[in-house]
Design an enzyme around this catalytic site. Structure first.
Site, PDB file in Angstrom:
ATOM      1  N   LYS A 122       0.831  -1.205   0.000  1.00 44.42           N
ATOM      2  CA  LYS A 122       0.000   0.000   0.000  1.00 44.42           C
ATOM      3  C   LYS A 122       0.868   1.259   0.000  1.00 44.42           C
ATOM      4  CE  LYS A 122      -4.426  -1.657   1.568  1.00 44.42           C
ATOM      5  NZ  LYS A 122      -5.584  -1.522   2.424  1.00 44.42           N
ATOM      6  N   LYS A 206      -4.782  -9.783  -5.693  1.00 38.56           N
ATOM      7  CA  LYS A 206      -6.078 -10.138  -5.095  1.00 38.56           C
ATOM      8  C   LYS A 206      -7.145  -9.103  -5.492  1.00 38.56           C
ATOM      9  CE  LYS A 206      -6.296  -7.723  -0.783  1.00 38.56           C
ATOM     10  NZ  LYS A 206      -7.160  -7.527   0.307  1.00 38.56           N
ATOM     11  N   LYS A 209     -11.233  -3.929  -2.876  1.00 36.03           N
ATOM     12  CA  LYS A 209     -12.292  -2.933  -3.077  1.00 36.03           C
ATOM     13  C   LYS A 209     -11.754  -1.553  -3.443  1.00 36.03           C
ATOM     14  CE  LYS A 209     -13.406  -3.309   1.676  1.00 36.03           C
ATOM     15  NZ  LYS A 209     -12.146  -3.122   2.399  1.00 36.03           N
TER      16      LYS A 209
END
Ligand code: AQP
Length: 342
Positions: A122, A206, A209
């Protein structure tokens, strides 16, 4: 004054899990986590939390965050979590989460946090990296340890964070030679059972969202035609055969897992059913199976949109969660030597 004591042993196991309102929930969140929540609510004392403070670790539009917090709670209920069976609440409504998080940060090492793969992934995508992104796993540990949780149902992306929560619990218990925190067990489905649903455009990533490209995600609130389009344009592997092989056929294996979990058919049954038929027919049927799974969720979601309904559920949830959290926080504060509130 009496020192705060350990809670009495429980007969039923306690389960805690959280979902961030960081985007529109995906089929990955459903198959990897929410679907299991609905099963566990019948066999355990469950707390399901909209972890809004976690979402703040990356920039959020305040209006969107507000709406998505309500929507994640609505999706919990729409997916089948019964607020009479399970406690549904918002993380920031129980300030003990943030208070315990700070205390745990002071027992966690900088190196432990910098090693976390989700932090590295991230952080690489952010222009500015906040310290909250680094300390996120400690807040997650606080969420779990605050409730003397026995089991945590999560997708396998959360495995490393859960291991840290266990390490922190053991460290604190050893330091005080007392079971201040229960050491929680992970409940992570294997990949073929939904533990890691992959992105439709990149089967090595993966499904997330908050992904930049929504074509790789199936959102639980996507209209049926959008779902059909996304599945039709999902990448596949070389060759035309449909069989499960995570290493050599990662894209098709991912689609098969989705098919299997939505339809109830085993991977072998799917392989037999589509032997020799190619990807086209398989994808067409997969789209219908996914639409059939998601449509009832969307209908219930719409019914829950009446003002006040979800707010009342969250208010009840906070009232049930907070009294469970406070004794653990107070016991830890006491052992650390913090002055009790008079
Ligand atoms: N692709 C996935 N397959 C299986 N399980 C998944 N989960 C997430 N993605 C998949 C599980 O869903 C729960 C809620 O996740 P979260 O809100 O805590 O955040 P996350 O794990 O970081 O999920 P996302 O969707 O990727 O969110 P963003 O994009 O905001 O980071 C967890 O149990 C998670 O394991």
């Amino acid at each position: 004054m009496q020192r705060p004591q350990s809670p009495a042993p429980r007969i039923m196991k306690r389960v805690f899990s959280g979902v961030q309102p960081s985007g529109s929930l995906t089929l990955g969140n459903y198959l990897g986590a929410l679907r299991n929540f609905t099963k566990l609510q019948h066999e355990a004392e469950c707390l399901f939390c909209v972890v809004d403070l976690h979402a703040l670790t990356v920039p959020q539009d305040p209006k969107e965050l507000y709406q998505r917090t309500l929507d994640v709670a609505r999706i919990f209920v729409a997916c089948g979590i019964d607020p009479k069976q399970a406690t549904i609440f918002v993380q920031s409504h129980v300030p003990a989460h943030s208070e315990l998080s700070w205390l745990l940060e002071c027992t966690t090492y900088d190196g432990e946090l910098r090693r976390m793969t989700q932090y590295k992934d991230k952080a690489a995508k952010q222009e500015v990296v906040t310290s909250g992104l680094l300390t996120y796993p400690v807040l997650m540990a606080a969420d779990i340890l605050l409730y003397q949780t026995d089991e945590v149902p999560v997708g396998d992306d959360q495995k490393q964070h859960l291991e840290l929560a266990r390490d922190i619990a053991v460290r604190v218990n050893n330091r005080f030679d007392e079971a201040i925190f229960k050491v929680p067990k992970p409940y992570i489905p294997p990949r073929a059972a939904g533990g890691r649903i992959m992105n439709l455009q990149d089967p090595m990533e993966k499904m997330s969202k908050s992904a930049e490209n929504p074509r790789g995600n199936i959102a639980l609130l996507d209209p049926p035609d959008a779902i059909r389009r996304k599945i039709k344009s999902a990448v596949t592997d070389s060759g035309r055969e449909i069989y499960y092989d995570e290493e050599n056929k990662p894209a098709v294996s991912n689609l098969m897992v989705i098919y299997s979990l939505c339809s109830g058919d085993s991977l072998e049954e799917i392989q037999d059913k589509y032997a020799g038929s190619g990807y086209g027919k398989f994808k067409e049927d997969l789209a219908e199976v996914v639409v059939e799974t998601i449509t009832p969720i969307q209908k219930r979601f719409a019914e829950l949109s009446e003002p006040g309904v979800i707010e009342d559920i969250l208010s009840d949830g906070r009232k049930k969660a907070e009294p469970l959290a406070i004794p653990t926080l107070e016991r830890f504060q006491d052992r650390l030597g913090l002055l009790a509130r008079s």
